[in-house]
Design an enzyme around this catalytic site. Structure first.
Site, PDB file in Angstrom:
ATOM      1  N   GLY A  46     -76.394 -16.927 -30.357  1.00  0.00           N
ATOM      2  CA  GLY A  46     -77.280 -18.082 -30.452  1.00  0.00           C
ATOM      3  C   GLY A  46     -78.647 -17.632 -30.001  1.00  0.00           C
ATOM      4  N   GLU A  47     -79.200 -18.346 -29.061  1.00  0.00           N
ATOM      5  CA  GLU A  47     -80.532 -18.009 -28.543  1.00  0.00           C
ATOM      6  C   GLU A  47     -80.427 -18.015 -27.016  1.00  0.00           C
ATOM      7  OE1 GLU A  47     -83.358 -16.889 -29.902  1.00  0.00           O
ATOM      8  OE2 GLU A  47     -83.884 -16.809 -27.785  1.00  0.00           O
ATOM      9  N   SER A  48     -80.550 -16.826 -26.444  1.00  0.00           N
ATOM     10  CA  SER A  48     -80.262 -16.696 -25.014  1.00  0.00           C
ATOM     11  C   SER A  48     -81.239 -17.473 -24.139  1.00  0.00           C
ATOM     12  CB  SER A  48     -80.249 -15.226 -24.611  1.00  0.00           C
ATOM     13  OG  SER A  48     -81.495 -14.626 -24.903  1.00  0.00           O
ATOM     14  N   CYS A  78     -73.665 -11.052 -28.509  1.00  0.00           N
ATOM     15  CA  CYS A  78     -75.073 -11.167 -28.877  1.00  0.00           C
ATOM     16  C   CYS A  78     -75.863 -11.932 -27.807  1.00  0.00           C
ATOM     17  CB  CYS A  78     -75.213 -11.750 -30.275  1.00  0.00           C
ATOM     18  SG  CYS A  78     -76.788 -11.300 -31.019  1.00  0.00           S
ATOM     19  N   ARG A 107     -83.757  -7.625 -25.575  1.00  0.00           N
ATOM     20  CA  ARG A 107     -83.612  -8.628 -26.643  1.00  0.00           C
ATOM     21  C   ARG A 107     -84.266  -8.136 -27.925  1.00  0.00           C
ATOM     22  NH1 ARG A 107     -86.496 -13.562 -25.625  1.00  0.00           N
ATOM     23  NH2 ARG A 107     -85.299 -14.443 -27.337  1.00  0.00           N
ATOM     24  N   ILE A 135     -77.306  -9.640 -35.771  1.00  0.00           N
ATOM     25  CA  ILE A 135     -78.306 -10.647 -36.142  1.00  0.00           C
ATOM     26  C   ILE A 135     -79.344 -10.738 -35.017  1.00  0.00           C
ATOM     27  CG2 ILE A 135     -78.720 -13.061 -36.761  1.00  0.00           C
ATOM     28  CD1 ILE A 135     -75.684 -13.179 -37.553  1.00  0.00           C
ATOM     29  N   ARG A 136     -80.528 -10.266 -35.281  1.00  0.00           N
ATOM     30  CA  ARG A 136     -81.581 -10.194 -34.237  1.00  0.00           C
ATOM     31  C   ARG A 136     -80.965  -9.766 -32.906  1.00  0.00           C
ATOM     32  NH1 ARG A 136     -84.351 -14.453 -32.675  1.00  0.00           N
ATOM     33  NH2 ARG A 136     -82.800 -15.897 -33.416  1.00  0.00           N
ATOM     34  N   HIS A 171     -71.716  -9.614 -33.785  1.00  0.00           N
ATOM     35  CA  HIS A 171     -70.913 -10.839 -33.893  1.00  0.00           C
ATOM     36  C   HIS A 171     -69.509 -10.489 -34.389  1.00  0.00           C
ATOM     37  CE1 HIS A 171     -73.967 -14.096 -33.430  1.00  0.00           C
ATOM     38  NE2 HIS A 171     -74.776 -13.087 -33.663  1.00  0.00           N
ATOM     39  N   GLU A 173     -66.950 -12.207 -34.468  1.00  0.00           N
ATOM     40  CA  GLU A 173     -66.205 -13.382 -34.948  1.00  0.00           C
ATOM     41  C   GLU A 173     -66.472 -13.665 -36.428  1.00  0.00           C
ATOM     42  OE1 GLU A 173     -69.016 -13.396 -33.405  1.00  0.00           O
ATOM     43  OE2 GLU A 173     -70.210 -15.181 -33.832  1.00  0.00           O
TER      44      GLU A 173
HETATM   45  N1  GLN Z   1     -82.115 -12.791 -30.416  1.00  0.00           N
HETATM   46  C1  GLN Z   1     -81.238 -13.754 -29.790  1.00  0.00           C
HETATM   47  C2  GLN Z   1     -81.572 -13.935 -28.324  1.00  0.00           C
HETATM   48  O1  GLN Z   1     -82.449 -13.354 -27.803  1.00  0.00           O
HETATM   49  C3  GLN Z   1     -79.791 -13.351 -29.952  1.00  0.00           C
HETATM   50  C4  GLN Z   1     -79.379 -13.430 -31.409  1.00  0.00           C
HETATM   51  C5  GLN Z   1     -77.929 -13.716 -31.620  1.00  0.00           C
HETATM   52  O2  GLN Z   1     -77.207 -14.191 -30.742  1.00  0.00           O
HETATM   53  N2  GLN Z   1     -77.486 -13.503 -32.834  1.00  0.00           N
HETATM   54  O3  GLN Z   1     -80.925 -14.677 -27.667  1.00  0.00           O
END
Ligand code: GLN
Length: 191
Positions: A46-48, A78, A107, A135-136, A171, A173
């Site tokens: 997600g987005e930390s 992630c 990150r 993913i990012r 990921h 999953e």
């Molecule tokens: N770039 C996101 C972050 O800094 C992590 C991306 C992800 O969980 N797929 O949280």
């Protein structure tokens, strides 16, 4: 075994499917009471930075720290890896560290030009490669003593384990390959 899925933000559905397929019971965790009731925990992607804020506002921050210090088996994927890292580089100034594993992560470490990529990873303990979706994604820049590096990309660790905490930059999953969730459940049983 009740496996919590931190459900403040991010995609938990595929993790829940993987756990069910392995015979575990996924339980969504949004409150301290729910956290207290689980035997293990997955912190999803997600987005930390957002997750860090929501951990504060939900009252989960201190209970999560306490359970991690007590050895709660935890798998961070992630953004979950970033939440669990001892040190975060390129984070927001107010982003909290939960010190679940002695690693330094950066990150969005694979760079802006490569938002997402996939790779067949050789993973210690698995006979055949694991198709990994990034993913990012972050990667690990430094590991402390006692941290096992199980897989790397271009020399950067992307799957690590210390005690009963596992973290992946990718990921696991998303591809229907259950082997890492299975490893995590085995780790969690080693009480
Ligand atoms: N770039 C996101 C972050 O800094 C992590 C991306 C992800 O969980 N797929 O949280």
């Amino acid at each position: 075994m009740a496996v919590g899925l931190l459900a403040l933000q991010g995609a938990i559905g595929p993790h829940a499917d993987a756990l069910r397929a392995l015979g575990a019971t996924p339980v969504e965790v949004r409150t301290p009471d729910q956290l207290a009731a689980v035997d293990a925990l997955i912190i999803p992607g997600g987005e930390s930075t957002t997750m860090s804020k929501l951990l504060d506002t939900s009252g989960l921050a201190q209970p999560l720290r306490d359970r991690l210090a007590d050895g709660l088996p935890t798998f961070g994927t992630c953004a979950g890896m970033i939440v669990l890292a001892r040190t975060v580089l390129d984070g927001r100034a107010d982003q909290n560290s939960y010190d679940g594993i002695d690693v330094t992560v950066r990150r969005n470490a694979f760079g802006r030009q490569v938002d997402s990529f996939e790779a067949d990873l050789a993973i210690d303990g698995l006979d055949t490669p694991f198709h990994a979706v990034f993913i990012r994604a972050p990667f690990v820049e430094e590991v402390g003593e006692g941290v096992e590096v199980l897989a790397s990309v271009d020399g950067h660790p992307v799957l690590c384990r210390q005690g009963r905490v596992m973290v992946s930059a990718f990921h696991p999953e998303l591809t229907g390959d259950l082997r890492l969730h299975e490893q995590f459940l085995q780790l969690a049983d080693m009480a």
